[in-house]
Design a protein around this motif. Sequence first.
Motif, PDB file in Angstrom:
ATOM      1  N   ARG A  57      43.958  30.889  38.500  1.00  0.00           N
ATOM      2  CA  ARG A  57      42.645  31.456  38.849  1.00  0.00           C
ATOM      3  C   ARG A  57      42.380  31.285  40.345  1.00  0.00           C
ATOM      4  NH1 ARG A  57      38.342  34.449  36.512  1.00  0.00           N
ATOM      5  NH2 ARG A  57      36.746  34.317  38.078  1.00  0.00           N
ATOM      6  N   ARG A  58      42.740  30.135  40.878  1.00  0.00           N
ATOM      7  CA  ARG A  58      42.536  29.850  42.308  1.00  0.00           C
ATOM      8  C   ARG A  58      43.322  30.818  43.182  1.00  0.00           C
ATOM      9  NH1 ARG A  58      39.334  28.756  46.098  1.00  0.00           N
ATOM     10  NH2 ARG A  58      40.073  27.359  47.701  1.00  0.00           N
ATOM     11  N   ILE A  59      44.524  31.170  42.789  1.00  0.00           N
ATOM     12  CA  ILE A  59      45.327  32.135  43.556  1.00  0.00           C
ATOM     13  C   ILE A  59      44.631  33.489  43.587  1.00  0.00           C
ATOM     14  CG2 ILE A  59      47.506  33.427  43.607  1.00  0.00           C
ATOM     15  CD1 ILE A  59      47.751  30.516  44.578  1.00  0.00           C
ATOM     16  N   PHE A  60      44.098  33.912  42.452  1.00  0.00           N
ATOM     17  CA  PHE A  60      43.360  35.183  42.424  1.00  0.00           C
ATOM     18  C   PHE A  60      42.126  35.124  43.328  1.00  0.00           C
ATOM     19  CE2 PHE A  60      45.948  35.887  38.671  1.00  0.00           C
ATOM     20  CZ  PHE A  60      46.286  37.219  38.831  1.00  0.00           C
ATOM     21  N   GLU A  61      41.477  33.976  43.376  1.00  0.00           N
ATOM     22  CA  GLU A  61      40.312  33.823  44.245  1.00  0.00           C
ATOM     23  C   GLU A  61      40.708  33.817  45.715  1.00  0.00           C
ATOM     24  OE1 GLU A  61      38.673  30.205  42.687  1.00  0.00           O
ATOM     25  OE2 GLU A  61      37.758  31.227  40.971  1.00  0.00           O
ATOM     26  N   LEU A  62      41.777  33.096  46.060  1.00  0.00           N
ATOM     27  CA  LEU A  62      42.232  33.023  47.452  1.00  0.00           C
ATOM     28  C   LEU A  62      42.680  34.375  47.996  1.00  0.00           C
ATOM     29  CD1 LEU A  62      44.222  29.661  47.384  1.00  0.00           C
ATOM     30  CD2 LEU A  62      42.080  30.114  48.596  1.00  0.00           C
ATOM     31  N   THR A  63      43.235  35.197  47.132  1.00  0.00           N
ATOM     32  CA  THR A  63      43.703  36.527  47.550  1.00  0.00           C
ATOM     33  C   THR A  63      42.629  37.599  47.377  1.00  0.00           C
ATOM     34  OG1 THR A  63      44.619  36.938  45.351  1.00  0.00           O
ATOM     35  CG2 THR A  63      46.115  35.997  47.010  1.00  0.00           C
ATOM     36  N   SER A  64      41.473  37.202  46.866  1.00  0.00           N
ATOM     37  CA  SER A  64      40.342  38.101  46.572  1.00  0.00           C
ATOM     38  C   SER A  64      40.664  39.132  45.492  1.00  0.00           C
ATOM     39  CB  SER A  64      39.849  38.804  47.841  1.00  0.00           C
ATOM     40  OG  SER A  64      39.318  37.858  48.743  1.00  0.00           O
ATOM     41  N   LEU A  65      41.744  38.929  44.771  1.00  0.00           N
ATOM     42  CA  LEU A  65      42.071  39.835  43.673  1.00  0.00           C
ATOM     43  C   LEU A  65      41.110  39.659  42.497  1.00  0.00           C
ATOM     44  CD1 LEU A  65      45.965  39.809  43.716  1.00  0.00           C
ATOM     45  CD2 LEU A  65      44.446  41.725  44.228  1.00  0.00           C
ATOM     46  N   ASP A  66      40.411  38.534  42.457  1.00  0.00           N
ATOM     47  CA  ASP A  66      39.426  38.340  41.391  1.00  0.00           C
ATOM     48  C   ASP A  66      38.267  39.328  41.515  1.00  0.00           C
ATOM     49  OD1 ASP A  66      38.607  36.905  43.755  1.00  0.00           O
ATOM     50  OD2 ASP A  66      37.148  35.806  42.555  1.00  0.00           O
ATOM     51  N   LYS A  67      38.119  39.942  42.679  1.00  0.00           N
ATOM     52  CA  LYS A  67      37.072  40.948  42.884  1.00  0.00           C
ATOM     53  C   LYS A  67      37.549  42.349  42.474  1.00  0.00           C
ATOM     54  CE  LYS A  67      34.904  38.338  46.623  1.00  0.00           C
ATOM     55  NZ  LYS A  67      35.419  37.090  46.147  1.00  0.00           N
ATOM     56  N   ALA A  68      38.853  42.535  42.407  1.00  0.00           N
ATOM     57  CA  ALA A  68      39.420  43.848  42.093  1.00  0.00           C
ATOM     58  C   ALA A  68      39.915  43.965  40.655  1.00  0.00           C
ATOM     59  CB  ALA A  68      40.578  44.154  43.042  1.00  0.00           C
ATOM     60  N   ILE A  69      40.225  42.837  40.045  1.00  0.00           N
ATOM     61  CA  ILE A  69      40.813  42.819  38.706  1.00  0.00           C
ATOM     62  C   ILE A  69      39.846  42.136  37.742  1.00  0.00           C
ATOM     63  CG2 ILE A  69      42.736  41.964  37.306  1.00  0.00           C
ATOM     64  CD1 ILE A  69      44.480  42.099  39.815  1.00  0.00           C
ATOM     65  N   ASN A  70      39.743  42.679  36.546  1.00  0.00           N
ATOM     66  CA  ASN A  70      38.899  42.100  35.500  1.00  0.00           C
ATOM     67  C   ASN A  70      39.553  40.838  34.957  1.00  0.00           C
ATOM     68  OD1 ASN A  70      37.039  44.411  35.387  1.00  0.00           O
ATOM     69  ND2 ASN A  70      38.831  45.496  34.620  1.00  0.00           N
ATOM     70  N   ILE A  71      38.914  39.692  35.170  1.00  0.00           N
ATOM     71  CA  ILE A  71      39.449  38.415  34.690  1.00  0.00           C
ATOM     72  C   ILE A  71      38.438  37.801  33.730  1.00  0.00           C
ATOM     73  CG2 ILE A  71      40.288  36.133  35.319  1.00  0.00           C
ATOM     74  CD1 ILE A  71      40.993  37.271  38.086  1.00  0.00           C
ATOM     75  N   TYR A  72      38.907  37.454  32.532  1.00  0.00           N
ATOM     76  CA  TYR A  72      38.043  36.917  31.475  1.00  0.00           C
ATOM     77  C   TYR A  72      38.548  35.557  31.019  1.00  0.00           C
ATOM     78  CZ  TYR A  72      36.170  41.590  31.488  1.00  0.00           C
ATOM     79  OH  TYR A  72      35.586  42.762  31.887  1.00  0.00           O
ATOM     80  N   THR A  73      37.645  34.776  30.466  1.00  0.00           N
ATOM     81  CA  THR A  73      38.009  33.431  30.024  1.00  0.00           C
ATOM     82  C   THR A  73      38.761  33.419  28.693  1.00  0.00           C
ATOM     83  OG1 THR A  73      35.834  33.144  29.015  1.00  0.00           O
ATOM     84  CG2 THR A  73      36.106  32.318  31.257  1.00  0.00           C
ATOM     85  N   SER A  74      38.679  34.507  27.930  1.00  0.00           N
ATOM     86  CA  SER A  74      39.393  34.568  26.649  1.00  0.00           C
ATOM     87  C   SER A  74      39.875  35.996  26.371  1.00  0.00           C
ATOM     88  CB  SER A  74      38.483  34.112  25.508  1.00  0.00           C
ATOM     89  OG  SER A  74      37.456  35.064  25.296  1.00  0.00           O
ATOM     90  N   LYS A  75      40.840  36.090  25.467  1.00  0.00           N
ATOM     91  CA  LYS A  75      41.334  37.414  25.073  1.00  0.00           C
ATOM     92  C   LYS A  75      40.246  38.213  24.372  1.00  0.00           C
ATOM     93  CE  LYS A  75      45.063  35.834  22.972  1.00  0.00           C
ATOM     94  NZ  LYS A  75      46.303  35.777  22.195  1.00  0.00           N
ATOM     95  N   SER A  76      39.483  37.563  23.518  1.00  0.00           N
ATOM     96  CA  SER A  76      38.441  38.283  22.775  1.00  0.00           C
ATOM     97  C   SER A  76      37.374  38.833  23.714  1.00  0.00           C
ATOM     98  CB  SER A  76      37.827  37.393  21.700  1.00  0.00           C
ATOM     99  OG  SER A  76      37.263  36.237  22.267  1.00  0.00           O
ATOM    100  N   GLU A  77      37.026  38.087  24.740  1.00  0.00           N
ATOM    101  CA  GLU A  77      36.058  38.560  25.728  1.00  0.00           C
ATOM    102  C   GLU A  77      36.612  39.768  26.480  1.00  0.00           C
ATOM    103  OE1 GLU A  77      33.480  36.823  29.527  1.00  0.00           O
ATOM    104  OE2 GLU A  77      35.247  35.729  28.848  1.00  0.00           O
ATOM    105  N   ALA A  78      37.886  39.718  26.834  1.00  0.00           N
ATOM    106  CA  ALA A  78      38.518  40.841  27.542  1.00  0.00           C
ATOM    107  C   ALA A  78      38.558  42.088  26.666  1.00  0.00           C
ATOM    108  CB  ALA A  78      39.928  40.452  27.980  1.00  0.00           C
TER     109      ALA A  78
END
Length: 84
Positions: A57-78
């Motif tokens: 998760r930290r890598i996605f945040e550092l690269t700002s990809l967390d703003k471009a890609i849908n990231i969810y805490t669980s499969k059911s939520e996704a």
Amino acid sequence: MEQIDQIEGEQSSHLLIDLSSVTFIDSSALAAIVKSMRICRSYGGDLYLSSPTPPVRRIFELTSLDKAINIYTSKSEAIASFNK
């Protein structure tokens, strides 16, 4: 990442990647994920990531990809977000 390369020939609009067992992610994996996102979006869908471990998760945040890609805490939520 081999499975991600296989989606290019598919016409699937949604792709869910479960990251729950991933403890490390490098630039080639990030590139494959971005490529997959672009393919999904070209078919009117999207890429969804679920259950990333804290280091991933930290890598996605550092690269700002967390703003471009849908990231969810669980499969059911996704999955629930597919048609929103």
